[in-house]
Design a protein around this motif. Structure first.
Motif, PDB file in Angstrom:
ATOM      1  N   ARG A   1     106.631 106.411  44.684  1.00 16.14           N
ATOM      2  CA  ARG A   1     105.907 107.518  45.310  1.00 16.14           C
ATOM      3  C   ARG A   1     104.428 107.171  45.469  1.00 16.14           C
ATOM      4  NH1 ARG A   1     104.000 113.011  43.194  1.00 16.14           N
ATOM      5  NH2 ARG A   1     104.559 114.541  44.778  1.00 16.14           N
ATOM      6  N   ILE A   2     103.865 107.436  46.642  1.00 22.39           N
ATOM      7  CA  ILE A   2     102.456 107.188  46.892  1.00 22.39           C
ATOM      8  C   ILE A   2     101.637 108.308  46.280  1.00 22.39           C
ATOM      9  CG2 ILE A   2     100.680 106.921  48.665  1.00 22.39           C
ATOM     10  CD1 ILE A   2     102.851 105.878  50.532  1.00 22.39           C
ATOM     11  N   VAL A   3     100.647 107.915  45.454  1.00 22.33           N
ATOM     12  CA  VAL A   3      99.798 108.905  44.806  1.00 22.33           C
ATOM     13  C   VAL A   3      98.348 108.686  45.241  1.00 22.33           C
ATOM     14  CG1 VAL A   3     101.320 109.212  42.825  1.00 22.33           C
ATOM     15  CG2 VAL A   3      99.575 107.439  42.753  1.00 22.33           C
ATOM     16  N   LYS A   4      97.467 109.515  44.745  1.00 21.51           N
ATOM     17  CA  LYS A   4      96.069 109.509  45.162  1.00 21.51           C
ATOM     18  C   LYS A   4      95.426 108.126  45.036  1.00 21.51           C
ATOM     19  CE  LYS A   4      91.575 111.289  43.674  1.00 21.51           C
ATOM     20  NZ  LYS A   4      90.869 111.996  42.599  1.00 21.51           N
ATOM     21  N   ALA A   5      95.610 107.469  43.884  1.00 20.53           N
ATOM     22  CA  ALA A   5      94.956 106.186  43.645  1.00 20.53           C
ATOM     23  C   ALA A   5      95.365 105.134  44.672  1.00 20.53           C
ATOM     24  CB  ALA A   5      95.273 105.702  42.229  1.00 20.53           C
ATOM     25  N   ASP A   6      96.618 105.217  45.153  1.00 21.90           N
ATOM     26  CA  ASP A   6      97.104 104.226  46.111  1.00 21.90           C
ATOM     27  C   ASP A   6      96.353 104.300  47.431  1.00 21.90           C
ATOM     28  OD1 ASP A   6      99.075 103.423  44.259  1.00 21.90           O
ATOM     29  OD2 ASP A   6     100.425 104.999  44.944  1.00 21.90           O
ATOM     30  N   VAL A   7      96.087 105.509  47.914  1.00 19.62           N
ATOM     31  CA  VAL A   7      95.444 105.634  49.227  1.00 19.62           C
ATOM     32  C   VAL A   7      93.926 105.537  49.142  1.00 19.62           C
ATOM     33  CG1 VAL A   7      97.302 106.932  50.300  1.00 19.62           C
ATOM     34  CG2 VAL A   7      95.550 108.151  49.041  1.00 19.62           C
ATOM     35  N   GLU A   8      93.353 105.863  47.964  1.00 19.45           N
ATOM     36  CA  GLU A   8      91.904 105.749  47.845  1.00 19.45           C
ATOM     37  C   GLU A   8      91.458 104.291  47.905  1.00 19.45           C
ATOM     38  OE1 GLU A   8      90.600 107.978  44.396  1.00 19.45           O
ATOM     39  OE2 GLU A   8      89.953 109.586  45.745  1.00 19.45           O
ATOM     40  N   GLY A   9      92.346 103.398  47.434  1.00 19.42           N
ATOM     41  CA  GLY A   9      91.987 101.981  47.458  1.00 19.42           C
ATOM     42  C   GLY A   9      92.450 101.271  48.710  1.00 19.42           C
ATOM     43  N   ALA A  10      93.145 101.971  49.593  1.00 17.01           N
ATOM     44  CA  ALA A  10      93.666 101.354  50.811  1.00 17.01           C
ATOM     45  C   ALA A  10      92.622 101.366  51.909  1.00 17.01           C
ATOM     46  CB  ALA A  10      94.928 102.086  51.266  1.00 17.01           C
ATOM     47  N   GLN A  11      92.732 100.387  52.812  1.00 14.45           N
ATOM     48  CA  GLN A  11      91.827 100.309  53.951  1.00 14.45           C
ATOM     49  C   GLN A  11      92.442 101.029  55.141  1.00 14.45           C
ATOM     50  OE1 GLN A  11      88.739  99.034  53.847  1.00 14.45           O
ATOM     51  NE2 GLN A  11      89.125  98.726  51.655  1.00 14.45           N
ATOM     52  N   PRO A  12      91.612 101.634  55.981  1.00 10.38           N
ATOM     53  CA  PRO A  12      92.149 102.280  57.183  1.00 10.38           C
ATOM     54  C   PRO A  12      92.974 101.303  57.999  1.00 10.38           C
ATOM     55  CG  PRO A  12      89.847 102.853  56.857  1.00 10.38           C
ATOM     56  CD  PRO A  12      90.155 101.776  55.862  1.00 10.38           C
ATOM     57  N   GLY A  13      94.155 101.750  58.411  1.00 11.24           N
ATOM     58  CA  GLY A  13      95.049 100.867  59.157  1.00 11.24           C
ATOM     59  C   GLY A  13      95.179 101.303  60.594  1.00 11.24           C
ATOM     60  N   SER A  14      96.359 101.063  61.109  1.00 12.45           N
ATOM     61  CA  SER A  14      96.582 101.345  62.526  1.00 12.45           C
ATOM     62  C   SER A  14      97.232 102.701  62.737  1.00 12.45           C
ATOM     63  CB  SER A  14      97.483 100.258  63.126  1.00 12.45           C
ATOM     64  OG  SER A  14      98.710 100.202  62.409  1.00 12.45           O
ATOM     65  N   ALA A  15      97.136 103.557  61.721  1.00  6.51           N
ATOM     66  CA  ALA A  15      97.781 104.860  61.866  1.00  6.51           C
ATOM     67  C   ALA A  15      97.163 105.620  63.023  1.00  6.51           C
ATOM     68  CB  ALA A  15      97.614 105.679  60.580  1.00  6.51           C
ATOM     69  N   SER A  16      98.023 106.264  63.752  1.00 10.75           N
ATOM     70  CA  SER A  16      97.545 107.059  64.881  1.00 10.75           C
ATOM     71  C   SER A  16      97.199 108.450  64.376  1.00 10.75           C
ATOM     72  CB  SER A  16      98.633 107.158  65.959  1.00 10.75           C
ATOM     73  OG  SER A  16      98.213 108.001  66.997  1.00 10.75           O
TER      74      SER A  16
END
Length: 417
Positions: free
Chosen positions: A155-170
């Motif tokens: 499961r994706i939690v807060k810490a996972d997305v805070e450290g992620a770089q902006p991608g190609s999501a539309s």
């Protein structure tokens, strides 16, 4: 055959709820009337009683699970012709993924290093992520499909997305998204994010609907309280042996109930293509509970004695604060009373509680200069403001109700006659 226990509809409007807590476990024997679980509805946290008796053979929805649809099987009980001890692989549901803290402070620490985790893709390519993680990803423009979750079962939690770089999501421009779902900028200010419970979500939805769809008209009167306070003191002295202590609010509930019957054009509700005229005054009373505002109801307030109103109101307020009100105790009502006088509020305008067509807002009684029998004197005066649905109640009729309420409070013997 095993007996399926399904998510109950604990109110007429309930479509889903949160299974807040299990009070039984696999292997327990339950009888009809036993409390099995606590379920959070859109109004309160309520106890769920067993109807059948038998041994719990499985629990299929873990406590803490949100958005459980009414009718979903949440547990099973061995039937009379079934050997519970031989039930195949009777297991409790796996613990729900631990909810992210409702008091997470921004900014937070970077995500800790961890062992390789499974991708957060479930069957049907559904992304498994917490609501907070989804919101942060939307704000940052992060494509969740490229993020590996470190939570339970990937499961994706807060810490996972805070450290992620902006991608190609539309990501759709904020301006094109509905206002209710648009991300709110934090401007870099540290804050704590507290998840809304079902009650608070319902309050937000209903009050927004009320202000957007109901044309409110506000009428205010000043009411002299001296006679009411004197009567209250005398009544409390007489009722002391019975353990009853009247509040000013108890007497105001009675006054509003009687005023509604004196001015029946205000004891109504707007229902699309019809006007509903009520022959009984049921007064909803605003109570501040830990989960949010709720309005238990004094049924037939005009006909009840003030001692009975006081006793009922104390019991309902206690249940409201404990989240134990039953649906029939807070659903309905023909008008509402909201009192903020105990907080020193002088005057305010309350939002109508639909489908009702009026609410009375009362402030604190305070010493003010006042004309008494053509002479200037000092009196204890309270401001009362009625909010009226102008689709159902004309201004003149609302004014008559405010006058009737004022008359009853200022000549309070009519409340005990």
């Amino acid at each position: 055959m095993p007996i399926e226990i399904k998510m109950p509809a604990l109110s007429p409007t309930m479509e889903e709820g949160t299974l807040a807590k299990w009070l039984v476990k696999v292997g327990d024997t339950v009888s009809s009337g036993d409390i099995m679980a606590e379920i959070e509805t859109d109004k309160a946290t309520m106890e769920f009683e067993a109807v059948d008796e038998g041994v719990i053979t499985s629990i299929t929805v873990a406590e803490g699970s949100e958005g459980v649809k009414v009718g979903t099987v949440i547990a099973t009980i061995a039937g009379e012709d079934e050997d519970a001890s031989a039930a195949p692989a009777a297991k409790a549901a796996a613990p729900a993924p631990k909810a992210e803290s409702v008091a997470e402070t921004k900014p937070s620490a970077a995500p800790p290093a961890s062992a390789p985790v499974k991708p957060a893709m479930a069957s049907g390519d559904r992304i498994v992520a917490s609501p907070l993680a989804k919101r942060i990803a939307e704000q940052k423009g992060v494509d969740l499909k490229s993020v590996k979750g470190s939570g339970p079962n990937g499961r994706i939690v807060k810490a996972d997305v805070e450290g992620a770089q902006p991608g190609s999501a539309s990501v759709a421009p904020v301006a094109s998204a509905p206002a209710a779902s648009a991300p709110v900028p934090d401007f870099g200010i540290p804050y704590e994010a507290e998840k809304l419970n079902n009650v608070r979500k319902t309050i937000a939805r209903r009050l927004t609907e009320a202000k957007q769809t109901i044309p409110h008209i506000y009428l205010t009167v000043d009411v002299r309280l001296d006679a009411l306070l004197k009567l209250r003191g005398e009544l409390n002295k007489a009722l002391e042996p019975d353990g009853v202590k009247l509040s000013v609010n108890d007497l105001l509930i009675k006054a509003l109930g009687k005023a509604l019957l004196r001015v029946p054009k205000c004891n109504v509700s707007f229902a699309g293509d019809e006007l509903r005229k009520y022959s009984r005054a049921d007064v909803s009373v605003a109570v501040a509970a830990p989960s949010g505002l709720i309005t238990p109801i004094i049924l037939d307030a005009a006909s009840k004695g003030v001692a009975q109103i006081s006793t009922e109101m104390k019991a309902l307020a206690d249940k409201a604060r404990e989240g134990k009100l039953m649906p029939h105790e807070y659903q309905g009502g023909t008008a509402s009373l909201s009192n903020l006088g105990m907080f020193g509020i002088k005057q305010f305008e309350a939002v109508i509680n639909p489908p009702q067509a009026m609410i009375m807002a009362v402030g604190a009684g305070e010493k003010r200069p006042y004309i008494v029998e053509d002479a200037l004197a000092v009196a204890t005066v309270m401001s009362a403001t009625g909010s009226f649905d102008h689709r159902a109640i004309d201004g003149a009729d609302g004014a008559q109700l405010m006058q009737a309420f004022k008359d009853l409070v200022e000549a309070p013997l009519g409340l005990v006659a």
